[in-house]
Structure formats: structure tokens, C-alpha cells
Design a protein around this motif. Structure first.
Motif, PDB file in Angstrom:
ATOM      1  N   SER A 147      41.214  42.746  25.963  1.00 57.03           N
ATOM      2  CA  SER A 147      40.649  42.291  27.335  1.00 57.03           C
ATOM      3  C   SER A 147      41.531  40.777  27.302  1.00 57.03           C
ATOM      4  CB  SER A 147      39.560  42.423  26.650  1.00 57.03           C
ATOM      5  OG  SER A 147      39.027  42.158  25.462  1.00 57.03           O
ATOM      6  N   LEU A 148      42.280  40.094  26.140  1.00 59.02           N
ATOM      7  CA  LEU A 148      42.390  38.919  26.456  1.00 59.02           C
ATOM      8  C   LEU A 148      41.357  38.202  25.460  1.00 59.02           C
ATOM      9  CD1 LEU A 148      44.627  37.969  28.938  1.00 59.02           C
ATOM     10  CD2 LEU A 148      45.091  39.048  26.591  1.00 59.02           C
ATOM     11  N   ALA A 303      40.657  30.322  31.727  1.00 66.44           N
ATOM     12  CA  ALA A 303      41.207  30.403  30.214  1.00 66.44           C
ATOM     13  C   ALA A 303      42.322  32.388  30.703  1.00 66.44           C
ATOM     14  CB  ALA A 303      40.576  30.536  29.387  1.00 66.44           C
ATOM     15  N   LYS A 304      41.443  33.024  31.250  1.00 65.74           N
ATOM     16  CA  LYS A 304      42.103  34.523  31.092  1.00 65.74           C
ATOM     17  C   LYS A 304      43.723  34.267  31.715  1.00 65.74           C
ATOM     18  CE  LYS A 304      41.405  39.323  31.198  1.00 65.74           C
ATOM     19  NZ  LYS A 304      40.170  40.495  31.147  1.00 65.74           N
ATOM     20  N   ASN A 305      43.700  33.700  32.853  1.00 70.77           N
ATOM     21  CA  ASN A 305      45.100  33.916  33.698  1.00 70.77           C
ATOM     22  C   ASN A 305      45.704  33.083  33.133  1.00 70.77           C
ATOM     23  OD1 ASN A 305      44.981  35.489  36.487  1.00 70.77           O
ATOM     24  ND2 ASN A 305      42.747  35.210  36.464  1.00 70.77           N
ATOM     25  N   VAL A 306      45.419  31.971  32.801  1.00 69.67           N
ATOM     26  CA  VAL A 306      46.635  30.872  32.144  1.00 69.67           C
ATOM     27  C   VAL A 306      47.242  32.033  30.564  1.00 69.67           C
ATOM     28  CG1 VAL A 306      47.306  29.145  29.920  1.00 69.67           C
ATOM     29  CG2 VAL A 306      45.781  28.506  32.294  1.00 69.67           C
ATOM     30  N   THR A 399      34.387  39.987  37.661  1.00 67.60           N
ATOM     31  CA  THR A 399      35.680  39.670  38.924  1.00 67.60           C
ATOM     32  C   THR A 399      36.184  38.395  37.952  1.00 67.60           C
ATOM     33  OG1 THR A 399      33.897  37.901  39.963  1.00 67.60           O
ATOM     34  CG2 THR A 399      34.393  40.172  41.208  1.00 67.60           C
ATOM     35  N   TRP A 400      35.377  37.683  37.142  1.00 70.54           N
ATOM     36  CA  TRP A 400      36.048  37.046  36.256  1.00 70.54           C
ATOM     37  C   TRP A 400      36.458  37.085  35.195  1.00 70.54           C
ATOM     38  CZ3 TRP A 400      31.099  38.135  37.476  1.00 70.54           C
ATOM     39  CH2 TRP A 400      30.306  38.706  36.070  1.00 70.54           C
ATOM     40  N   GLU A 401      36.949  38.514  35.089  1.00 70.13           N
ATOM     41  CA  GLU A 401      37.673  39.096  33.824  1.00 70.13           C
ATOM     42  C   GLU A 401      39.310  39.276  34.827  1.00 70.13           C
ATOM     43  OE1 GLU A 401      37.828  39.492  30.534  1.00 70.13           O
ATOM     44  OE2 GLU A 401      35.638  38.695  31.424  1.00 70.13           O
ATOM     45  N   LYS A 402      39.332  39.201  35.836  1.00 69.21           N
ATOM     46  CA  LYS A 402      40.771  39.789  37.057  1.00 69.21           C
ATOM     47  C   LYS A 402      41.557  38.882  36.275  1.00 69.21           C
ATOM     48  CE  LYS A 402      38.608  41.826  40.987  1.00 69.21           C
ATOM     49  NZ  LYS A 402      38.837  41.539  42.457  1.00 69.21           N
ATOM     50  N   THR A 403      42.661  39.201  36.760  1.00 64.37           N
ATOM     51  CA  THR A 403      44.194  37.901  35.812  1.00 64.37           C
ATOM     52  C   THR A 403      44.975  38.296  37.424  1.00 64.37           C
ATOM     53  OG1 THR A 403      45.355  40.097  35.140  1.00 64.37           O
ATOM     54  CG2 THR A 403      43.840  38.216  33.420  1.00 64.37           C
ATOM     55  N   ASP A 404      44.491  38.256  38.803  1.00 61.20           N
ATOM     56  CA  ASP A 404      44.982  38.153  40.068  1.00 61.20           C
ATOM     57  C   ASP A 404      45.652  36.857  40.071  1.00 61.20           C
ATOM     58  OD1 ASP A 404      42.295  37.165  40.468  1.00 61.20           O
ATOM     59  OD2 ASP A 404      42.271  37.600  42.287  1.00 61.20           O
ATOM     60  N   LEU A 405      45.333  36.079  39.314  1.00 57.08           N
ATOM     61  CA  LEU A 405      46.111  34.705  39.817  1.00 57.08           C
ATOM     62  C   LEU A 405      47.455  34.262  39.339  1.00 57.08           C
ATOM     63  CD1 LEU A 405      43.017  32.157  41.521  1.00 57.08           C
ATOM     64  CD2 LEU A 405      45.153  33.864  42.419  1.00 57.08           C
ATOM     65  N   ALA A 406      46.818  34.612  37.526  1.00 55.20           N
ATOM     66  CA  ALA A 406      48.178  34.550  36.655  1.00 55.20           C
ATOM     67  C   ALA A 406      49.562  34.714  37.551  1.00 55.20           C
ATOM     68  CB  ALA A 406      48.265  35.610  35.640  1.00 55.20           C
TER      69      ALA A 406
END
Length: 414
Positions: A147-148, A303-306, A399-406
Motif C-alpha cells: 500500500s506504500l 506522494a503515493k504516485n511519486v 480515491t486518494w489511494e489510486k496511482t492513476d497519475l504515476a
């Protein structure tokens, strides 16, 4: 003590029946009740719970007839929440969903605040709504778990989540809703988890478990049904780890009778367990115009997407805002020496790719939805995105747990 060059880090979590979490869940239940009927509702709801009493207060402004009428349903929302938590039918807890008193007192949002937050139209042009307050918010992610999230807080949350499941299934008879967990992880010289050093699980229980011999049996049951199933096998050695279950000797008196609960008193539990920094703002009971909540969710999302884009092994994002001003006053990125690119360039790409105004955050993360009660126990971060049905409508959760902009972030920095 850990090996030379190794370090220990500890995080804790609390169960859904912990008095502070009871207050958080009631505050978010009130928010969900109103925002489900009026997406533009302004809610800042605080709750206190103690022996036989719940007090709910705050600033609430609603705009639709159904939402106005729903203000009369706040008491029912409170009692329904207490029932779901498990405060029912046990006279020994001295706190019961049907028997406790519920006092509520609300007034409207300050006009001085709302004038900076409301949409305004001047000469045919709509002004971007500003932040609901000044403040600073942090988001954090690291590559320690799927889950990072940092491993100590992730495991602490999973322990109290498992405790609730075991209690509701009655696999260990006599457990009550109040519980706390704590996990200490040993890290190697490279900052990677090496092993689980210590696990603490305190659980409220009926008088049937009082006494040294019965507590020893309860410890065995907790280890078997709660702790062992949660621990990662590669890092968990039952022969080496130190385990404390109810280290005071017993835990019969608890819940709101054992300690007064207040909304917003578990901000470190709600975030990263002490890893990274915290801006000081609590989440529960606040509608998304409050950047204390919405911008903290966005900071985690960034931060998660980074980290998901493999641009860094760790990432902390700070956002800050001024009341009534739409654009953030600052965006700062810290990767603790793990970034593959210059942090200034990373911050510029984040500003270009992620919507960071209050309206942009709310719309992108779909925050004007009755999704908040789910966040008020077992952590706001590290949860799986999903859907919840409310009044026949489907809403996206976490929704803030998505990584759709990585991918977009990675491409922008090639």
C-alpha cells in the motif's frame, strides 16, 4: 536493543471502539448524513463521549430542504454508529447505543469564513473558491508495503482491524470494542525492515477474563487469532519477537466509560504513525472545503504516485494554503535522498499535473460524497479504493489511494 547500525521505529493504532475513534466515527457519520443530501454542505462537527453521554457540536450550514430536515436525524446517526461499533447490550461497559444521552448543538458557518470559500461570480466570471482556512498539510509514501505505507503503522492498523473481525465473529468470547495496538519494527543499516521486534495488543474484555491464569489464556488466543495472521512471515519470528497482551494485567474498564473520547485526538494514528511530518489538522467531521482534510488527502495522493512511478523510494509532500486563496502558498517535496531526479523539477511537475486548488482537489478526488465514516477507523491512508452504496447511489471510496497519475508523472520527467 537492535544490532549495531540497526534502528527501531514504533507506531500505534486504536480500534473502532476506542473512545477517540468513537467520536471520530460519530462526527463523520453526521458529515455523511448531510453531505449525502447536500454535496455543498459546510460541516465542522466535533463529538465528545463519556459515561452514558454523547455531546455533538459544531458549525453546520446546509442548503437543501432534505438536508435541513436531516439535522433532526443526527441523534439516530449517532446511535446507529454506536451499534455498528458494538456498544450494545453489555451493561458492564456503562455506555450503550440505546441508553446513552445524546446532546447536540449546532450553528451556521461564520460568514467571514464562507465569503472566502464560496464561489463568486464577478462580471460573468466565476472566481475560484478559496481554502477554508490557512494551514500546512503533509502526505507521505514509501516502498515498505504494497500500500506504500510505512510498515509499523500498516501492521498496527491491520491488528485492530483483525481484532474487530474476531470480536464480531465471536471467535474469542468476551472481547469488547476498545483496543489498542503497537508495532516496533527493526530496520537495517539501509533503512529496510529487518524484523518485527515488538507487538503490543491491549483489548477490553468482560470480567470473565480477569485474573492471571485467564489473562495468560487470553494472550494465547490473541496471538493465535489476531497477531499471527497479520504478521509478515519473512519478518516475524515467534521465538524472537516480544509480545505484550494487556500488559497491565487486565482491561475490563474501557471505552467512553474508561476515558473521555474527543474528535481529532488521534491525528498520528490517522496518518503515518509518526513517519514523516504532520501539519496538526485533524480530519473527521470536516467537509472537503476544509483543506486540513482535503489537501492532506491530495498530499498523500501525490506522494503515493511519486513512489508508484519509481521516481523515489520515499516521498513527503507539503502543501500550504491561506484562507480564501485558491492556489497553495507553497509546494515542497522531500525524498530523503532517494529521488532519481532533482526535487525542484519534481515539485514543478507535480504543480503541472495535479490539481491543487480546493475545487480541483475536491473534484479530482470526488470528495463531495458520503464516504467519510469508513475513514474514521483503521486509518485514512493505505486503504484499498472501492465503492460504497448510500441511499441507492454508488460512491468511490479512498480515491486518494489510486496511482492513476504515476505514468503521467514519470513521462513528464523523462
Amino acid at each position: 536493543m537492535p544490532k549495531r547500525g540497526h534502528t527501531l521505529f514504533t507506531s500505534e493504532s486504536v480500534s473502532m471502539g476506542h473512545p477517540d475513534k468513537v467520536s471520530d466515527q460519530i462526527s463523520d457519520a453526521v458529515l455523511d448524513l448531510l453531505i449525502g443530501l447536500d454535496p455543498a454542505a459546510r460541516v465542522a462537527c466535533e463529538t465528545m463521549c463519556t459515561t452514558g453521554l454523547v455531546v455533538i457540536g459544531g458549525e453546520i450550514t446546509v442548503h437543501t430542504p432534505k438536508a435541513v430536515a436531516a439535522l433532526n436525524d443526527v441523534e439516530d446517526a449517532c446511535r446507529d454508529t454506536l451499534k455498528k461499533i458494538g456498544y450494545t447490550g453489555d451493561i458492564g461497559m456503562r455506555f450503550d447505543a440505546d441508553g446513552c444521552g445524546v446532546v447536540r448543538t449546532f450553528h451556521g458557518q461564520s460568514a467571514d469564513i464562507s465569503r472566502g470559500v464560496d464561489d463568486k461570480t464577478t462580471k460573468g466570471k466565476q472566481k475560484e473558491p478559496g481554502a477554508g482556512d490557512q494551514g500546512l498539510m503533509f502526505g507521505f509514501a514509501c516502498r515498505e508495503t504494497a500500500s506504500l505505507m510505512p510498515l509499523p503503522i500498516d501492521l498496527s492498523h491491520r491488528l485492530v482491524e483483525r481484532h474487530a473481525m474476531i470480536r464480531n465473529a465471536n471467535k474469542i468470547k468476551g472481547l469488547r470494542p476498545d483496543a489498542k495496538s503497537q508495532v516496533t519494527v527493526e530496520y537495517d543499516e539501509n533503512g529496510r525492515p529487518a524484523c518485527i521486534d515488538t507487538v503490543v495488543l491491549s483489548t477490553q474484555h468482560t470480567a470473565d477474563w480477569n485474573g492471571a491464569k485467564k489473562q495468560a489464556k487470553l494472550k494465547q488466543e490473541i496471538i493465535k487469532h489476531v497477531i499471527n495472521p497479520v504478521m509478515p512471515k519473512k519478518l516475524y519470528d515467534p521465538k524472537r519477537v516480544t509480545i505484550h497482551v494487556n500488559p497491565t494485567g487486565q482491561f475490563e474498564v474501557g471505552g467512553p466509560h474508561g476515558d473521555v473520547g474527543l474528535t481529532g485526538r488521534k491525528i498520528i494514528v490517522d496518518t503515518y504513525g509518526g513517519r514523516g511530518r504532520h501539519g496538526g489538522g485533524a480530519f473527521s467531521g470536516k467537509d472537503p472545503s476544509k483543506v486540513d482534510r482535503s489537501a492532506a488527502y491530495m498530499a498523500r495522493y501525490v506522494a503515493k504516485n511519486v513512489v508508484a512511478a519509481r521516481l523515489a523510494e520515499q516521498c513527503e509532500v507539503q502543501l500550504s494554503y491561506a484562507i480564501g486563496v485558491a492556489e497553495p502558498t507553497s509546494v515542497n517535496v522531500e525524498t530523503f535522498g532517494t529521488s532519481k531526479i532533482d526535487e525542484h523539477e519534481l515539485a514543478e511537475a507535480i504543480v503541472d499535473i495535479f490539481p491543487l486548488t480546493p475545487r480541483g482537489i475536491i473534484e479530482h478526488l470526488k470528495l463531495r460524497s458520503p464516504i467519510y465514516t469508513l475513514t474514521a477507523a483503521h486509518g485514512h491512508f493505505g486503504r484499498k479504493p472501492g465503492k460504497v452504496s448510500v441511499n441507492g447511489k454508488q460512491y468511490e471510496t479512498f480515491t486518494w489511494e489510486k496511482t492513476d497519475l504515476a505514468d503521467a508523472l514519470a513521462k513528464a520527467l523523462r
